[in-house]
Design an enzyme around this catalytic site. Structure first.
Site, PDB file in Angstrom:
ATOM      1  N   HIS A  72     -10.831  15.701   4.361  1.00  0.00           N
ATOM      2  CA  HIS A  72     -12.214  15.779   3.870  1.00  0.00           C
ATOM      3  C   HIS A  72     -12.225  16.399   2.478  1.00  0.00           C
ATOM      4  CE1 HIS A  72     -11.503  19.724   5.731  1.00  0.00           C
ATOM      5  NE2 HIS A  72     -12.519  20.197   5.020  1.00  0.00           N
ATOM      6  N   HIS A  74     -13.536  19.241   1.016  1.00  0.00           N
ATOM      7  CA  HIS A  74     -13.724  20.647   0.666  1.00  0.00           C
ATOM      8  C   HIS A  74     -12.609  21.126  -0.255  1.00  0.00           C
ATOM      9  CE1 HIS A  74     -16.599  21.760   4.196  1.00  0.00           C
ATOM     10  NE2 HIS A  74     -17.255  21.469   3.087  1.00  0.00           N
ATOM     11  N   HIS A 141     -18.202  17.578  10.504  1.00  0.00           N
ATOM     12  CA  HIS A 141     -17.903  18.831   9.812  1.00  0.00           C
ATOM     13  C   HIS A 141     -19.085  19.115   8.892  1.00  0.00           C
ATOM     14  CE1 HIS A 141     -15.654  22.123   8.266  1.00  0.00           C
ATOM     15  NE2 HIS A 141     -15.302  21.561   7.115  1.00  0.00           N
ATOM     16  N   ASP A 163     -10.685  19.834   9.575  1.00  0.00           N
ATOM     17  CA  ASP A 163     -11.740  20.769   9.991  1.00  0.00           C
ATOM     18  C   ASP A 163     -12.778  19.951  10.761  1.00  0.00           C
ATOM     19  OD1 ASP A 163     -10.319  22.432   8.387  1.00  0.00           O
ATOM     20  OD2 ASP A 163     -11.934  22.919   7.005  1.00  0.00           O
ATOM     21  N   ASP A 195      -7.783  22.830  14.250  1.00  0.00           N
ATOM     22  CA  ASP A 195      -8.541  23.847  13.520  1.00  0.00           C
ATOM     23  C   ASP A 195      -8.785  25.090  14.393  1.00  0.00           C
ATOM     24  OD1 ASP A 195     -10.494  25.250  12.124  1.00  0.00           O
ATOM     25  OD2 ASP A 195     -11.966  23.629  12.133  1.00  0.00           O
ATOM     26  N   HIS A 364     -27.984  29.125   9.053  1.00  0.00           N
ATOM     27  CA  HIS A 364     -26.647  28.555   8.845  1.00  0.00           C
ATOM     28  C   HIS A 364     -26.007  28.277  10.197  1.00  0.00           C
ATOM     29  CE1 HIS A 364     -22.663  27.823   7.237  1.00  0.00           C
ATOM     30  NE2 HIS A 364     -22.173  28.738   8.049  1.00  0.00           N
ATOM     31  N   SER A 366     -22.040  26.860  11.644  1.00  0.00           N
ATOM     32  CA  SER A 366     -20.670  26.633  11.195  1.00  0.00           C
ATOM     33  C   SER A 366     -20.300  25.156  11.269  1.00  0.00           C
ATOM     34  CB  SER A 366     -19.708  27.454  12.066  1.00  0.00           C
ATOM     35  OG  SER A 366     -18.370  27.181  11.709  1.00  0.00           O
ATOM     36  N   HIS A 368     -17.178  24.474  12.041  1.00  0.00           N
ATOM     37  CA  HIS A 368     -15.922  24.540  12.795  1.00  0.00           C
ATOM     38  C   HIS A 368     -16.180  24.671  14.299  1.00  0.00           C
ATOM     39  CE1 HIS A 368     -13.491  25.074   9.121  1.00  0.00           C
ATOM     40  NE2 HIS A 368     -14.554  25.734   8.683  1.00  0.00           N
ATOM     41  N   HIS A 390      -5.042  26.174  10.334  1.00  0.00           N
ATOM     42  CA  HIS A 390      -6.303  26.552   9.670  1.00  0.00           C
ATOM     43  C   HIS A 390      -6.866  27.850  10.236  1.00  0.00           C
ATOM     44  CE1 HIS A 390     -10.206  26.254   7.699  1.00  0.00           C
ATOM     45  NE2 HIS A 390      -9.743  25.234   6.998  1.00  0.00           N
ATOM     46  N   ASP A 443      -4.606  31.072 -13.886  1.00  0.00           N
ATOM     47  CA  ASP A 443      -5.390  31.976 -14.734  1.00  0.00           C
ATOM     48  C   ASP A 443      -5.755  31.215 -15.998  1.00  0.00           C
ATOM     49  OD1 ASP A 443      -6.520  34.009 -16.116  1.00  0.00           O
ATOM     50  OD2 ASP A 443      -4.761  35.293 -16.220  1.00  0.00           O
TER      51      ASP A 443
END
Length: 555
Positions: A72, A74, A141, A163, A195, A364, A366, A368, A390, A443
């Site tokens: 996926h 993310h 998900h 996930d 997961d 909210h 989840s 998962h 995960h 960085d």
């Protein structure tokens, strides 16, 4: 008779941590990869922008790699791709939205024209090399187009769940394809990788649709301007915010670069539908009354440079938060981000705004799976071997125990660490050594040029400050031209600590004089002696140990 080849499963990221997911699966002279993510820096990594995987093993075996398969879109699953693909150019496979997000990412890094991207549909099986074929299986998900991967190999099928959760009333599309997972279970599954994020939570994860209902309740009759912070990648959540706003006659503005990008891509690909005239530019919000506007923004994790954080600290160029605002934080803090999120919430309260977050209301859910969903997947797929993935170490151990409850023997479950190699064939599985695996720090434009020594110095500077001692020595007669100059940064304010600074000058001068009087003096000895003398004096006087930087000039 030739020795039968073994299948190797090699996690290079995503275990004992949340983020930078990457797994290599190897058979003979071929490798496929599952995901290629990044992680956010820890508190002990000052100045670092992101963390990616050490790919030393894959670089050594680059000619074996047949493709990268994405579960996926993310960031912890695709964020490392540009850095990997600069080093090793291989085809990338994923579902439509996932590849759409990858395209945008590669475009930013000037890689789009160089990389082969392959769009897969659910049920599609992609051939990769001689030994691997990969089927994309629908899952649910917190981002659309998520998939589990059924990886067919010469020794059996490996399922990587990515996930997931089981959502029977998803916002868009169908629920997870449990029927196909059950069929794969009947055909025989050699190993399941699943997961572990929510393994500590009992029961089932609530449907995403329940959050939409809560938004409608909050928006209805609210006279304030509403600002909602959520994950940019949660397309379904953003869609529900837009729907609730439209239903209550509000315009929607989007703030935050990643949020703007994903909304644009999602609308373009048809994953998000916005009623005509609802979406407005953030520059135009002052043309409307507070009760006519909803702002959707990034910053639900308290990231220092995010839009919501800048709003909270009155540093946003276009949005000024007032007591006439209602802020909804529609996310749960990722482990390690709790303090940052708390700081932002406190600042918003200081301004006088109303703030709703998960501790106060169900804004909210989840993405998962909880315990009952995890057990259902184990029961459907009936794997011979189980590998929890995960999650932090405790999550992996608890998932192994959960698997034992549904009949997977302890000896057939493997709690791995990044870099450990698990070898499997049709009738056995065992640990077989390790490969390099670790963290590469990004960085700015520098990748991997900041290591532990630089981080240690940054931490030292941030905690204890810096003392610079500048000494000028005559080349001809090897004597100090004048007393040393002392500069303090982040240690003490010079004007308020004159006696301490004078003491440092005297100690430094004495140290230089002693060294210059010795026959075997060299610059290294001079610097070392100066540094240790000043450090010892400062510690005796203050019980603090700033970084000492001696600078010796010769004229």
């Amino acid at each position: 008779m030739a020795k039968a080849k073994k299948l190797k499963i090699i996690p290079l990221g995503g275990l004992d941590e949340i983020g930078k997911n990457l797994t290599a699966i190897e058979y003979g002279n071929e490798i496929i990869m599952v995901d290629c993510g990044m992680a956010f820096p820890d508190d002990d990594m000052p100045g670092i922008d992101m963390v990616i995987n050490d790919i030393t093993y894959l670089e050594k075996n680059w000619s074996k790699i047949k493709g990268i398969f994405l579960t996926h879109g993310h960031e912890d699953h695709i964020g490392g791709l540009p850095y990997f693909l600069k080093a090793i150019n291989v085809p990338v496979y994923g579902t439509r939205l996932t590849i759409g997000l990858v395209e945008h990412k590669l475009k930013e890094h000037n890689l789009l024209s160089k990389v082969k991207l392959v769009r897969a549909k659910y049920g599609n099986t992609m051939k990769a090399g001689q030994f691997f074929s990969v089927e994309f299986v629908r899952t649910n998900h917190s981002i659309a187009d998520s998939a589990a991967l059924a990886i067919k190999t010469p020794v059996g099928t490996v399922i990587h769940m990515g996930d997931f959760k089981i959502d029977t009333t998803p916002i868009v599309g169908d629920m997870i394809d449990l029927a196909r997972l059950g069929e794969l279970g009947k055909e025989g599954v050699l190993a399941l990788m699943s997961d572990s994020t929510n393994v500590e939570r009992q029961g089932y994860t609530m449907s995403e649709r329940s959050v939409g209902e809560r938004f409608e309740q909050i928006f209805k009759g609210c006279s304030k301007r509403i600002i909602v912070a959520t994950f940019a990648s949660n397309v379904h959540r953003v869609q529900q915010i837009i729907d609730a706003a439209a239903k209550n006659g509000r315009k929607v503005a989007v703030s935050g670069r990643s949020m703007e990008n994903i909304v644009e891509i999602s609308i373009l690909l048809g994953y998000m539908k916005v009623p005509e005239g609802v979406l407005i530019n953030i520059d135009n919000i002052k043309k409307y009354r507070p009760n006519q506007v909803v702002i959707i923004t990034t910053g639900s994790q308290g990231e220092p440079m995010s839009a919501l954080t800048r709003m909270a600290f009155s540093d946003h160029r276009k949005v000024e938060v007032t007591k006439d605002d209602l802020i909804i934080i529609s996310a749960t803090p990722i482990p390690g981000n709790e303090k940052s999120v708390s700081n932002v919430i406190n600042e918003l309260f200081k301004i006088g705004a109303d703030v709703i977050y998960k501790a106060l209301a169900e804004v909210h859910v989840s993405g998962h799976a909880c315990q009952e969903e995890l057990k259902l997947i184990l029961a459907l797929t009936k794997p011979k071997y189980f590998i929890p993935v995960h999650g932090e170490h405790r999550h992996l151990v608890l998932h192994k125990e959960l698997a034992a409850n549904v009949g997977i023997p302890h000896k057939n479950s493997f709690v791995l660490s990044n870099g450990q190699v698990l070898e499997l064939d049709t009738h056995s599985a065992k640990l077989a050594g390790t490969v390099p695996a670790g963290k590469i720090l990004v960085d700015g434009l520098g990748v991997g040029d900041v290591g532990n020594i630089v981080l240690r110095d940054r931490k030292h500077l941030s905690e204890d400050g810096l003392i610079i001692v500048v000494v000028t020595i005559s080349h001809d007669d090897k004597e100090m031209v004048s007393k040393p100059d002392v500069i303090s940064r982040g240690f003490v304010y010079v004007r308020e600590a004159e006696s301490l600074i004078d003491g440092v000058r005297n100690v430094a001068a004495q140290s230089i004089t002693d060294c210059l009087g010795k026959r075997n003096m060299d610059w290294a000895i001079l610097k070392s002696s100066l540094k240790s003398s000043v450090a010892r004096y400062i510690y005796e006087q203050t019980k603090r140990s700033p970084m000492i930087l001696p600078i010796i000039e010769e004229i």
